[in-house]
Motif scaffolding. Structure first.
Motif, PDB file in Angstrom:
ATOM      1  N   LEU A   1       0.849  -1.198   0.000  1.00  0.00           N
ATOM      2  CA  LEU A   1       0.000   0.000   0.000  1.00  0.00           C
ATOM      3  C   LEU A   1       0.880   1.242   0.000  1.00  0.00           C
ATOM      4  CD1 LEU A   1      -3.009   1.032   0.298  1.00  0.00           C
ATOM      5  CD2 LEU A   1      -2.518   1.181   2.757  1.00  0.00           C
ATOM      6  N   ILE A   2       0.797   2.039  -1.060  1.00  0.00           N
ATOM      7  CA  ILE A   2       1.582   3.255  -1.173  1.00  0.00           C
ATOM      8  C   ILE A   2       0.807   4.437  -0.595  1.00  0.00           C
ATOM      9  CG2 ILE A   2       0.734   3.577  -3.548  1.00  0.00           C
ATOM     10  CD1 ILE A   2       4.167   4.782  -2.389  1.00  0.00           C
ATOM     11  N   LEU A   3       1.459   5.250   0.243  1.00  0.00           N
ATOM     12  CA  LEU A   3       0.874   6.501   0.699  1.00  0.00           C
ATOM     13  C   LEU A   3       1.089   7.509  -0.425  1.00  0.00           C
ATOM     14  CD1 LEU A   3       1.487   4.882   3.406  1.00  0.00           C
ATOM     15  CD2 LEU A   3       1.491   7.119   4.513  1.00  0.00           C
ATOM     16  N   MET A   4       0.045   7.786  -1.180  1.00  0.00           N
ATOM     17  CA  MET A   4       0.151   8.533  -2.431  1.00  0.00           C
ATOM     18  C   MET A   4      -0.233   9.989  -2.242  1.00  0.00           C
ATOM     19  SD  MET A   4       0.843   8.383  -5.719  1.00  0.00           S
ATOM     20  CE  MET A   4       0.680   6.671  -6.232  1.00  0.00           C
ATOM     21  N   SER A   5       0.749  10.869  -2.345  1.00  0.00           N
ATOM     22  CA  SER A   5       0.484  12.297  -2.338  1.00  0.00           C
ATOM     23  C   SER A   5       0.397  12.767  -3.789  1.00  0.00           C
ATOM     24  CB  SER A   5       1.604  13.039  -1.610  1.00  0.00           C
ATOM     25  OG  SER A   5       2.784  13.041  -2.394  1.00  0.00           O
ATOM     26  N   GLY A   6       0.335  14.054  -3.984  1.00  0.00           N
ATOM     27  CA  GLY A   6       0.336  14.584  -5.339  1.00  0.00           C
ATOM     28  C   GLY A   6       1.709  15.048  -5.775  1.00  0.00           C
ATOM     29  N   GLY A   7       2.759  14.681  -5.014  1.00  0.00           N
ATOM     30  CA  GLY A   7       4.096  15.147  -5.318  1.00  0.00           C
ATOM     31  C   GLY A   7       4.842  14.259  -6.286  1.00  0.00           C
TER      32      GLY A   7
ATOM     33  N   MET B   1       2.682  -4.646   3.339  1.00  0.00           N
ATOM     34  CA  MET B   1       3.554  -3.592   3.839  1.00  0.00           C
ATOM     35  C   MET B   1       3.087  -2.238   3.352  1.00  0.00           C
ATOM     36  SD  MET B   1       6.830  -4.484   1.397  1.00  0.00           S
ATOM     37  CE  MET B   1       6.884  -6.141   2.105  1.00  0.00           C
ATOM     38  N   LEU B   2       3.616  -1.199   3.989  1.00  0.00           N
ATOM     39  CA  LEU B   2       3.386   0.165   3.548  1.00  0.00           C
ATOM     40  C   LEU B   2       4.567   0.604   2.685  1.00  0.00           C
ATOM     41  CD1 LEU B   2       2.109   1.822   6.858  1.00  0.00           C
ATOM     42  CD2 LEU B   2       0.774   0.664   5.075  1.00  0.00           C
ATOM     43  N   ILE B   3       4.291   1.526   1.764  1.00  0.00           N
ATOM     44  CA  ILE B   3       5.327   2.073   0.887  1.00  0.00           C
ATOM     45  C   ILE B   3       5.209   3.589   0.941  1.00  0.00           C
ATOM     46  CG2 ILE B   3       6.267   2.138  -1.451  1.00  0.00           C
ATOM     47  CD1 ILE B   3       4.544  -0.447  -1.967  1.00  0.00           C
ATOM     48  N   THR B   4       6.324   4.271   1.078  1.00  0.00           N
ATOM     49  CA  THR B   4       6.303   5.733   1.064  1.00  0.00           C
ATOM     50  C   THR B   4       7.354   6.248   0.087  1.00  0.00           C
ATOM     51  OG1 THR B   4       7.979   6.297   2.727  1.00  0.00           O
ATOM     52  CG2 THR B   4       5.800   5.596   3.542  1.00  0.00           C
TER      53      THR B   4
ATOM     54  N   MET C   1       8.355   0.133   3.442  1.00  0.00           N
ATOM     55  CA  MET C   1       9.349   0.176   2.373  1.00  0.00           C
ATOM     56  C   MET C   1       9.532   1.618   1.905  1.00  0.00           C
ATOM     57  SD  MET C   1      10.378  -2.970   1.802  1.00  0.00           S
ATOM     58  CE  MET C   1      10.286  -3.219   3.574  1.00  0.00           C
ATOM     59  N   ARG C   2      10.789   2.041   1.771  1.00  0.00           N
ATOM     60  CA  ARG C   2      11.109   3.393   1.288  1.00  0.00           C
ATOM     61  C   ARG C   2      12.130   3.265   0.149  1.00  0.00           C
ATOM     62  NH1 ARG C   2      10.660   4.183   7.092  1.00  0.00           N
ATOM     63  NH2 ARG C   2       9.000   5.709   7.514  1.00  0.00           N
ATOM     64  N   PRO C   3      11.677   2.946  -1.056  1.00  0.00           N
ATOM     65  CA  PRO C   3      12.620   2.674  -2.145  1.00  0.00           C
ATOM     66  C   PRO C   3      13.441   3.880  -2.586  1.00  0.00           C
ATOM     67  CG  PRO C   3      10.355   2.717  -2.952  1.00  0.00           C
ATOM     68  CD  PRO C   3      10.280   2.717  -1.460  1.00  0.00           C
ATOM     69  N   LEU C   4      13.030   5.096  -2.208  1.00  0.00           N
ATOM     70  CA  LEU C   4      13.766   6.294  -2.630  1.00  0.00           C
ATOM     71  C   LEU C   4      14.703   6.818  -1.544  1.00  0.00           C
ATOM     72  CD1 LEU C   4      10.851   8.341  -4.272  1.00  0.00           C
ATOM     73  CD2 LEU C   4      12.097   6.381  -5.182  1.00  0.00           C
ATOM     74  N   ILE C   5      14.821   6.126  -0.440  1.00  0.00           N
ATOM     75  CA  ILE C   5      15.406   6.675   0.777  1.00  0.00           C
ATOM     76  C   ILE C   5      16.796   7.287   0.562  1.00  0.00           C
ATOM     77  CG2 ILE C   5      16.426   4.515   1.579  1.00  0.00           C
ATOM     78  CD1 ILE C   5      14.607   7.143   3.755  1.00  0.00           C
TER      79      ILE C   5
END
Length: 401
Positions: free
Chosen positions: A188-194, A290-293, A320-324
């Protein structure tokens, strides 16, 4: 679906990591074939595995560029080549190559060429260097105004002799690679508009993970157009990963309670902790693992190392933070590559900008944050937010009003 070879074009589809999966390789190949077939299901086509390559025939009514574009977007596909199938015979290979080059010269300014041959079928009596030399000789004999240049040719032509057949092609269009969608669970991705969160979703999907999204809004402080922007971002992502289910949550009541009862400089981190709690509730009831941000270490106040540690304390499932560790410029480049950047930079507000403190705490202490939260009915606020959920299924071909 069986189609006539005379009315179709052949495409060679190569897999990347799938080829390295050992005992599990048949499973990954089966899923990848299903994904490719699904990607072109609205076209007349036939596709199957043949000796480590996927051979795909598509109606010649479909342009090559469009066919390659769609095939190369399937996760797990390393490269795609429009090709012609040839009898496993040196004379047939030479004739087919000469005809192929002649047709290309009618469309392009080609003066020089090189043949690169590969013989994976070791029972074929001619070895790779000799295949290249004989095919090159046939081209020189049959085609006028062309010469060999082994260092910087206008045309690099491949002759590939395999157990199941022989093929002539020129291009290897790079795909995204990765693993077939659905081979690595669901997140599940926490999806903003960024810019960041769509890229994070893409990168996890590339690793084979199915994606759902949760989006937080603060209407009327955030507009309906801001929400449509997020839906449009999901629509672009759906072109790579199929229909995306988006869970829309009203965060405003929680923000108002935090502003009214908690220290101003802690607003950002407190709101973020609530978002994670709510996202976990959504994930658990929808069987997301899992959560994804899209968080990038140190980019903003809520993304310092200390803030991330405090944020993660409220959830029990992996985050999960693939851009960290990525640079912002690299994230922006990836967003442009996948087609989300222009949407992401549209100037519509998101919930994170509502009630933003002038001087947010950057190194929060867990005990102080928990003390501030003691002034709130955390369980009731989370429950009410989850109950406010609206669910929207977004597909690539759906049209925004």
């Amino acid at each position: 679906m069986e189609i006539n070879n005379e009315n179709s074009r052949l495409y060679i589809v190569r897999c990347g990591e799938v080829a390295l999966k050992g005992m599990n390789k048949p499973y990954f190949e089966r899923v990848l074939l299903e994904r490719v077939r699904n990607a072109i299901k609205d076209w007349d086509n036939d596709s199957h595995w043949a000796g480590g390559l996927m051979l795909v025939r598509i109606s010649d009514k479909i342009g090559k560029d469009e066919a390659v574009r769609r095939l190369s977007k399937v996760f797990g596909v390393a490269s795609v080549s429009p090709a012609i199938s040839v009898e496993k015979d040196m004379k047939a290979l030479g004739q087919a190559a000469a005809q192929y080059v002649s047709q290309l010269m009618e469309e392009e300014d080609i003066k020089t060429f090189k043949v690169k041959a590969k013989r994976s079928d070791k029972s074929f009596p001619v070895q790779s260097p000799e295949i290249g030399a004989e095919v090159g000789g046939a081209i020189l004999s049959a085609v006028k105004d062309i010469r060999v240049d082994v260092h910087n040719p206008d045309l690099l032509l491949f002759a590939d002799v395999r157990r199941e057949g022989a093929y002539i092609y020129r291009d290897k269009v790079k795909g995204f690679g990765g693993l077939p969608l659905g081979t690595n669970g669901k997140g599940l991705i926490l999806m903003s508009g960024g810019i960041d969160s769509p890229v994070a979703a893409f990168m996890m999907a590339k690793r084979g993970m199915r994606i759902e999204a949760v989006h937080f809004h603060s209407y009327p402080y955030t507009s309906q157009r801001a929400r449509r922007k997020v839906e449009d971002l999901c629509r672009v992502l759906a072109g790579y990963m199929g229909t995306i289910r988006m869970h829309v949550i009203n965060l405003l009541p929680i923000q108002e309670e935090i502003v009214k009862n908690c220290p101003q400089d802690e607003t950002t981190i407190l709101v973020r902790r609530f978002m994670m709690r709510i996202a976990q509730e959504v994930a658990l009831k929808t069987h997301n693992m899992m959560l994804i941000t899209g968080e990038d270490l140190g980019q903003v106040a809520s993304q310092t190392a200390e803030a991330l540690v405090v944020t993660d304390k409220v959830v029990d499932i992996p985050v999960m933070r693939p851009l960290i560790a990525m640079d912002k410029v690299d994230i922006m480049d990836k967003a442009k590559e996948i087609g989300t950047y222009d949407l992401s930079i549209q100037p519509y507000e998101d919930c994170c900008t509502v009630f933003l403190p002038k001087h947010p705490v950057t190194k929060p202490k867990l005990d102080r944050i928990e003390q501030s939260e003691s002034a709130l009915d955390v369980e009731a606020l989370v429950k009410a937010a989850v109950e406010s959920e609206e669910v929207v299924d977004i597909s690539f071909d759906s049209i925004a009003e």
